[in-house]
Design a protein around this motif. Structure first.
Motif: not given
Length: 188
Positions: A110-116, A137-144
């Motif tokens: 339910d998570q992803g990795i983003v590089s900027i 980061v949280m992916k869409r639908g993650n209910d944290l």
């Protein structure tokens, strides 16, 4: 949703003052006189005190939070930090970040990795700092956030039995009733 190539301008800018530089230098125990001894710095190639580079980096990261990492779970690292131009008291910093890459986490579905990549510029549009940052980061639908809000509301007793929010004073009165009279309390 992050897409590679998308660029975010981080506004407003931030003008650095002498107190910012002095306090940050002392807070981080950086004792190099180039940052706070005007007479010493006057004899350097810069002719005046430099803003400590970790303050420049911190400000630029902070400026980017609302656009790229407000909902991040964790910073995973910083890479390729460069400081091509000096920053001085009175300079105004502006920042922009470009998404370099995104991928799903292999261990957290339910998570992803983003590089900027973030560029920091001064009021003369000169790049004074650049770096890459990787975040979980949280992916869409993650209910944290929903889970955290429910847990906080439950612990704080923020809802009445009928589900309506309770006023703070009402919660305080209920706790006092449950605790009973305090020994030595005035008016009891």
């Amino acid at each position: 949703d992050f897409e590679p190539g998308a660029t975010y301008e981080h506004r407003p800018g931030r003008t650095i003052n002498e107190a910012d530089n002095t306090w940050f230098t002392l807070l981080t125990m950086n004792q190099h006189p180039i940052h706070f001894d005007a007479e010493y710095a006057r004899h350097s190639e810069f002719g005046r005190p430099l803003v400590v580079s970790t303050l420049t980096l911190s400000l630029l990261v902070g400026m980017s939070v609302s656009d790229v990492s407000q909902k991040a779970i964790a910073n995973l690292g910083w890479d390729r930090i460069r400081l091509p131009k000096p920053v001085f008291v009175g300079d105004t910093l502006y920042a922009e970040s470009t998404v370099l890459d995104k991928r799903e986490s292999k261990s957290r579905p339910d998570q992803g990795i983003v590089s900027i990549r973030t560029l920091g510029r001064n009021q003369r549009d000169e790049v004074v700092c650049e770096f890459e940052r990787t975040m979980l980061v949280m992916k869409r639908g993650n209910d944290l956030e929903a889970r955290a809000a429910r847990r906080f509301a439950k612990r704080a007793g923020a809802r009445r039995r009928d589900g309506a929010p309770r006023a703070r004073d009402e919660r305080c009165r209920e706790r006092e009733r449950e605790a009973g009279p305090r020994v030595g309390a005035l008016g009891r």
